[in-house]
Design a protein around this motif. Sequence first.
Motif, PDB file in Angstrom:
ATOM      1  N   GLU A  91      -8.083  34.609  12.708  1.00  0.00           N
ATOM      2  CA  GLU A  91      -7.033  34.963  13.665  1.00  0.00           C
ATOM      3  C   GLU A  91      -5.664  34.845  12.998  1.00  0.00           C
ATOM      4  O   GLU A  91      -5.324  33.789  12.463  1.00  0.00           O
ATOM      5  CB  GLU A  91      -7.103  34.045  14.875  1.00  0.00           C
ATOM      6  N   PRO A  92      -4.864  35.905  12.989  1.00  0.00           N
ATOM      7  CA  PRO A  92      -3.578  35.870  12.284  1.00  0.00           C
ATOM      8  C   PRO A  92      -2.533  35.048  13.038  1.00  0.00           C
ATOM      9  O   PRO A  92      -2.550  34.959  14.270  1.00  0.00           O
ATOM     10  CB  PRO A  92      -3.172  37.343  12.219  1.00  0.00           C
ATOM     11  N   LEU A  93      -1.611  34.493  12.268  1.00  0.00           N
ATOM     12  CA  LEU A  93      -0.547  33.670  12.835  1.00  0.00           C
ATOM     13  C   LEU A  93       0.809  34.344  12.664  1.00  0.00           C
ATOM     14  O   LEU A  93       1.144  34.800  11.566  1.00  0.00           O
ATOM     15  CB  LEU A  93      -0.488  32.314  12.140  1.00  0.00           C
ATOM     16  N   PRO A  94       1.608  34.406  13.734  1.00  0.00           N
ATOM     17  CA  PRO A  94       2.986  34.884  13.594  1.00  0.00           C
ATOM     18  C   PRO A  94       3.869  33.784  13.020  1.00  0.00           C
ATOM     19  O   PRO A  94       3.437  32.640  12.840  1.00  0.00           O
ATOM     20  CB  PRO A  94       3.387  35.209  15.037  1.00  0.00           C
ATOM     21  N   ASP A  95       5.101  34.139  12.727  1.00  0.00           N
ATOM     22  CA  ASP A  95       6.072  33.128  12.330  1.00  0.00           C
ATOM     23  C   ASP A  95       6.214  32.118  13.457  1.00  0.00           C
ATOM     24  O   ASP A  95       6.093  32.446  14.639  1.00  0.00           O
ATOM     25  CB  ASP A  95       7.421  33.788  12.043  1.00  0.00           C
ATOM     26  N   ARG A  96       6.485  30.870  13.095  1.00  0.00           N
ATOM     27  CA  ARG A  96       6.555  29.800  14.116  1.00  0.00           C
ATOM     28  C   ARG A  96       7.598  30.076  15.181  1.00  0.00           C
ATOM     29  O   ARG A  96       7.462  29.613  16.314  1.00  0.00           O
ATOM     30  CB  ARG A  96       6.831  28.453  13.436  1.00  0.00           C
ATOM     31  N   THR A  97       8.639  30.867  14.850  1.00  0.00           N
ATOM     32  CA  THR A  97       9.671  31.166  15.844  1.00  0.00           C
ATOM     33  C   THR A  97       9.191  32.178  16.880  1.00  0.00           C
ATOM     34  O   THR A  97       9.864  32.391  17.882  1.00  0.00           O
ATOM     35  CB  THR A  97      10.928  31.717  15.162  1.00  0.00           C
ATOM     36  N   GLU A  98       8.030  32.803  16.646  1.00  0.00           N
ATOM     37  CA  GLU A  98       7.549  33.846  17.550  1.00  0.00           C
ATOM     38  C   GLU A  98       6.348  33.416  18.366  1.00  0.00           C
ATOM     39  O   GLU A  98       5.759  34.223  19.082  1.00  0.00           O
ATOM     40  CB  GLU A  98       7.218  35.114  16.757  1.00  0.00           C
ATOM     41  N   GLY A 104      13.229  30.276  23.614  1.00  0.00           N
ATOM     42  CA  GLY A 104      13.433  31.027  22.388  1.00  0.00           C
ATOM     43  C   GLY A 104      12.162  31.559  21.776  1.00  0.00           C
ATOM     44  O   GLY A 104      12.129  31.923  20.610  1.00  0.00           O
ATOM     45  N   GLY A 105      11.062  31.579  22.520  1.00  0.00           N
ATOM     46  CA  GLY A 105       9.828  32.121  21.984  1.00  0.00           C
ATOM     47  C   GLY A 105       9.053  31.136  21.160  1.00  0.00           C
ATOM     48  O   GLY A 105       8.019  31.458  20.607  1.00  0.00           O
ATOM     49  N   GLY A 106       9.547  29.888  21.005  1.00  0.00           N
ATOM     50  CA  GLY A 106       8.848  28.906  20.192  1.00  0.00           C
ATOM     51  C   GLY A 106       7.706  28.285  20.944  1.00  0.00           C
ATOM     52  O   GLY A 106       7.552  28.437  22.142  1.00  0.00           O
ATOM     53  N   SER A 107       6.849  27.568  20.211  1.00  0.00           N
ATOM     54  CA  SER A 107       5.722  26.903  20.840  1.00  0.00           C
ATOM     55  C   SER A 107       6.206  25.883  21.853  1.00  0.00           C
ATOM     56  O   SER A 107       7.172  25.172  21.636  1.00  0.00           O
ATOM     57  CB  SER A 107       4.873  26.211  19.766  1.00  0.00           C
ATOM     58  N   ALA A 108       5.528  25.819  22.982  1.00  0.00           N
ATOM     59  CA  ALA A 108       5.898  24.853  24.007  1.00  0.00           C
ATOM     60  C   ALA A 108       5.693  23.432  23.500  1.00  0.00           C
ATOM     61  O   ALA A 108       6.365  22.517  23.939  1.00  0.00           O
ATOM     62  CB  ALA A 108       5.055  25.098  25.262  1.00  0.00           C
ATOM     63  N   ASP A 109       4.763  23.235  22.591  1.00  0.00           N
ATOM     64  CA  ASP A 109       4.488  21.921  22.030  1.00  0.00           C
ATOM     65  C   ASP A 109       4.600  22.007  20.519  1.00  0.00           C
ATOM     66  O   ASP A 109       3.717  22.564  19.860  1.00  0.00           O
ATOM     67  CB  ASP A 109       3.088  21.452  22.436  1.00  0.00           C
ATOM     68  N   PRO A 110       5.690  21.474  19.908  1.00  0.00           N
ATOM     69  CA  PRO A 110       5.830  21.560  18.450  1.00  0.00           C
ATOM     70  C   PRO A 110       4.651  20.961  17.708  1.00  0.00           C
ATOM     71  O   PRO A 110       4.373  21.334  16.572  1.00  0.00           O
ATOM     72  CB  PRO A 110       7.117  20.769  18.181  1.00  0.00           C
ATOM     73  N   LYS A 296      -7.814  38.168  19.504  1.00  0.00           N
ATOM     74  CA  LYS A 296      -7.186  37.427  18.410  1.00  0.00           C
ATOM     75  C   LYS A 296      -5.681  37.678  18.318  1.00  0.00           C
ATOM     76  O   LYS A 296      -5.034  37.183  17.399  1.00  0.00           O
ATOM     77  CB  LYS A 296      -7.846  37.800  17.079  1.00  0.00           C
ATOM     78  N   LEU A 297      -5.134  38.424  19.272  1.00  0.00           N
ATOM     79  CA  LEU A 297      -3.730  38.816  19.187  1.00  0.00           C
ATOM     80  C   LEU A 297      -2.866  38.198  20.289  1.00  0.00           C
ATOM     81  O   LEU A 297      -1.720  38.594  20.461  1.00  0.00           O
ATOM     82  CB  LEU A 297      -3.612  40.346  19.235  1.00  0.00           C
ATOM     83  N   GLY A 298      -3.421  37.227  21.016  1.00  0.00           N
ATOM     84  CA  GLY A 298      -2.670  36.634  22.110  1.00  0.00           C
ATOM     85  C   GLY A 298      -1.359  36.018  21.707  1.00  0.00           C
ATOM     86  O   GLY A 298      -0.372  36.052  22.460  1.00  0.00           O
ATOM     87  N   ARG A 299      -1.287  35.445  20.499  1.00  0.00           N
ATOM     88  CA  ARG A 299      -0.053  34.799  20.060  1.00  0.00           C
ATOM     89  C   ARG A 299       0.996  35.786  19.591  1.00  0.00           C
ATOM     90  O   ARG A 299       2.097  35.385  19.219  1.00  0.00           O
ATOM     91  CB  ARG A 299      -0.376  33.786  18.952  1.00  0.00           C
ATOM     92  N   TRP A 300       0.667  37.065  19.600  1.00  0.00           N
ATOM     93  CA  TRP A 300       1.626  38.079  19.171  1.00  0.00           C
ATOM     94  C   TRP A 300       2.292  38.771  20.347  1.00  0.00           C
ATOM     95  O   TRP A 300       3.082  39.697  20.155  1.00  0.00           O
ATOM     96  CB  TRP A 300       0.924  39.117  18.290  1.00  0.00           C
ATOM     97  N   ALA A 301       2.005  38.320  21.560  1.00  0.00           N
ATOM     98  CA  ALA A 301       2.583  38.959  22.745  1.00  0.00           C
ATOM     99  C   ALA A 301       4.090  38.846  22.768  1.00  0.00           C
ATOM    100  O   ALA A 301       4.790  39.711  23.303  1.00  0.00           O
ATOM    101  CB  ALA A 301       1.985  38.354  24.023  1.00  0.00           C
ATOM    102  N   ALA A 302       4.615  37.767  22.183  1.00  0.00           N
ATOM    103  CA  ALA A 302       6.074  37.545  22.224  1.00  0.00           C
ATOM    104  C   ALA A 302       6.806  38.266  21.109  1.00  0.00           C
ATOM    105  O   ALA A 302       8.022  38.281  21.071  1.00  0.00           O
ATOM    106  CB  ALA A 302       6.379  36.045  22.132  1.00  0.00           C
ATOM    107  N   SER A 303       6.059  38.849  20.176  1.00  0.00           N
ATOM    108  CA  SER A 303       6.712  39.529  19.053  1.00  0.00           C
ATOM    109  C   SER A 303       7.335  40.817  19.534  1.00  0.00           C
ATOM    110  O   SER A 303       6.685  41.683  20.067  1.00  0.00           O
ATOM    111  CB  SER A 303       5.672  39.821  17.962  1.00  0.00           C
ATOM    112  N   ALA A 304       8.628  40.949  19.355  1.00  0.00           N
ATOM    113  CA  ALA A 304       9.322  42.148  19.841  1.00  0.00           C
ATOM    114  C   ALA A 304      10.420  42.532  18.879  1.00  0.00           C
ATOM    115  O   ALA A 304      10.764  41.812  17.961  1.00  0.00           O
ATOM    116  CB  ALA A 304       9.899  41.885  21.236  1.00  0.00           C
ATOM    117  N   GLY A 305      10.984  43.683  19.134  1.00  0.00           N
ATOM    118  CA  GLY A 305      12.094  44.131  18.300  1.00  0.00           C
ATOM    119  C   GLY A 305      11.603  45.064  17.211  1.00  0.00           C
ATOM    120  O   GLY A 305      10.433  45.252  16.983  1.00  0.00           O
ATOM    121  N   THR A 306      12.538  45.660  16.486  1.00  0.00           N
ATOM    122  CA  THR A 306      12.217  46.580  15.410  1.00  0.00           C
ATOM    123  C   THR A 306      12.955  46.164  14.156  1.00  0.00           C
ATOM    124  O   THR A 306      13.910  45.394  14.190  1.00  0.00           O
ATOM    125  CB  THR A 306      12.604  48.010  15.773  1.00  0.00           C
TER     126      THR A 306
END
Length: 307
Positions: A91-98, A104-110, A296-306
């Motif tokens: 399962e791929p991981l986005p950047d921690r900020t996403e 701010g799109g960060g993890s609710a639990d660091p 496997k893409l649930g953590r990418w829902a917050a990824s936005a922008g171009t």
Amino acid sequence: MDTGDGRPTDAALAERRRLINLAYRMLGSPGDAEDAVQEAYARWYALSAARRRAVAAPGAWLTTVVSRVCLDVLGSARVRRERYVGEWLPEPLPDRTEWPGGSGGGSADPADRITLDESVGMAFLVVLESMTPAERVVFVLHDVFRYPFPEIAAIVDRTPAACRQLASSGRRRVGAAPAPDPGQAHQAGVVRRFRQAWESKDIEALVGLLDPAATMVADGGGLVGAVLRPVEGGANIARYLVLMAERAPGLTLLERTVNGRPGLVAQRDGVTATVAALDLVDGRISRIWAVRNPEKLGRWAASAGTC
């Protein structure tokens, strides 16, 4: 705050992030990693206060339980993956900020954030998948987290000599894989040109950016369309990518960090459809791992922008 056993609450809970990182490298799935860690904590807090007081090192106790849970999960996963439709990828991981959740799109639990380093690169995780469950657990404990063999032996119920052999076998598998280009800035430049060539359906440019012996693997899990076997050869991959672009108009390609390295994300109407991890060797893309399985893409829902 006290747990009732005379030890502060955070004595055990402070281990959570390390355990999540350990379990993800063992299992290749953040969800499975979180489940393994939760299981370890459930067992810890199921102990009586007297038994928790008798544990001199809660971190070591939890590490043992997490490792054994992961060993069991890996054993059953091998059976499940024999029935998996097509290729299976971590399962791929986005950047921690996403990561979704929190401000701010960060993890609710660091404490749940996974450290993005070379040991979570897709190439590394795919090699880990080729190991036996015992090899993988021992290799991750020793070569990634630097546990000594006597401690590992107690965790996995094997002799230190057997653990050394397992780690050595895992090391040979890792050593046989081509070393990726280390420069992030250089990688990002190649990925950008690759995105532009893909968007413009420029086969010649794509071929120039791909290693002639490149391989592309796609994971759709039988839930979405995906090539069931690896596509081999830079020219074949280029033609396949252009065919994909023609059959799926309206896709937006974004440059994103995937498992700590530059990668691409394909979105349709703002919904992430594909996350592609790329590996570069000698300035060309040598591997593409395209994860399309929506589970496997649930953590990418917050990824936005171009870009």
